[in-house]
Design an enzyme around this catalytic site. Structure first.
Site, short mmCIF file in Angstrom:
data_model
loop_
_atom_site.label_atom_id
_atom_site.label_comp_id
_atom_site.label_asym_id
_atom_site.label_seq_id
_atom_site.Cartn_x
_atom_site.Cartn_y
_atom_site.Cartn_z
N HIS A 251 0.86 -1.19 0.00
CA HIS A 251 0.00 0.00 0.00
C HIS A 251 0.89 1.24 0.00
O HIS A 251 2.04 1.19 0.48
CB HIS A 251 -0.89 0.01 1.24
CG HIS A 251 -1.96 -1.02 1.23
ND1 HIS A 251 -3.03 -0.97 2.10
CD2 HIS A 251 -2.14 -2.12 0.47
CE1 HIS A 251 -3.82 -2.00 1.87
NE2 HIS A 251 -3.29 -2.72 0.89
N GLU B 69 0.96 3.85 1.83
CA GLU B 69 1.46 4.24 3.16
C GLU B 69 2.63 3.36 3.59
O GLU B 69 3.64 3.84 4.11
CB GLU B 69 0.37 4.12 4.22
CG GLU B 69 -0.88 4.91 3.95
CD GLU B 69 -1.96 4.07 3.28
OE1 GLU B 69 -1.70 3.46 2.21
OE2 GLU B 69 -3.07 4.00 3.83
N CYS C 285 -5.97 1.77 6.01
CA CYS C 285 -6.60 0.53 6.47
C CYS C 285 -5.97 0.14 7.81
O CYS C 285 -5.01 0.75 8.28
CB CYS C 285 -6.40 -0.57 5.43
SG CYS C 285 -4.69 -1.16 5.29
N CYS D 152 -2.15 -0.65 7.58
CA CYS D 152 -1.32 0.55 7.48
C CYS D 152 -1.35 1.34 8.78
O CYS D 152 -0.31 1.88 9.20
CB CYS D 152 -1.78 1.41 6.31
SG CYS D 152 -1.44 0.63 4.71
#
Length: 149
Positions: free
Chosen positions: A53, A55, A83, A86
């Site tokens: 992801h 992040e 999420c 993360c």
């Protein structure tokens, strides 16, 4: 010190992710001195890595740049609510502030779902600011998914 948003840079990274066929999420980590330490977008498909992801990648790059597993005093700008996965890494990295654009009622982990930062087991809870350039962040996601349906 004057506040400077780096969401436009995160949006640029999200647009690049969309061009690669990735869900258009971008992230930027900024030092407490205002220096951009990392900027990237989602790369889950490109890297065949469900943890890639924006992040996560931005945090990894910023930690490498600083030579530390902690990002004390740093800010994270991300176009979509992080999420739970993360958010856990954001807490572990001790990010000072998280600025995000679009909310994610389905998969979010900060204001929705697991609400990682408000959980009693959270070792660190950053300051969280939502709705930063939310319309632009939301529009990018809506356009991306509309083109695929």
């Amino acid at each position: 010190m004057v506040f400077t948003s780096h969401m436009e840079l995160a949006l640029h990274e999200a647009r690049l992710a969309a061009e690669r066929g990735e869900v258009p999420v971008g992230a930027v980590v900024v030092s407490d001195a205002g220096d951009v330490l990392s900027k990237t977008g989602n790369r889950t498909r490109e890297l065949n890595d469900p943890s890639a992801h924006a992040e996560m990648l931005a945090i990894r790059q910023a930690c490498a740049a600083l030579g530390s597993e902690r990002l004390v005093g740093c800010d994270l700008y991300v176009t979509l609510e992080p999420c739970a996965m993360c958010a856990g890494v954001i807490a572990a990295a001790r990010v000072a502030r998280v600025y995000y654009g679009a909310t994610d009622p389905k998969s979010g982990g900060t204001a929705h779902g697991a609400r990682v930062f408000s959980h009693p087991q959270a070792h660190h809870s950053p300051e969280v600011y939502d709705g930063i350039d939310a319309q632009a962040c939301e529009a990018l996601l809506v356009e991306f998914f509309a083109a695929r349906r």
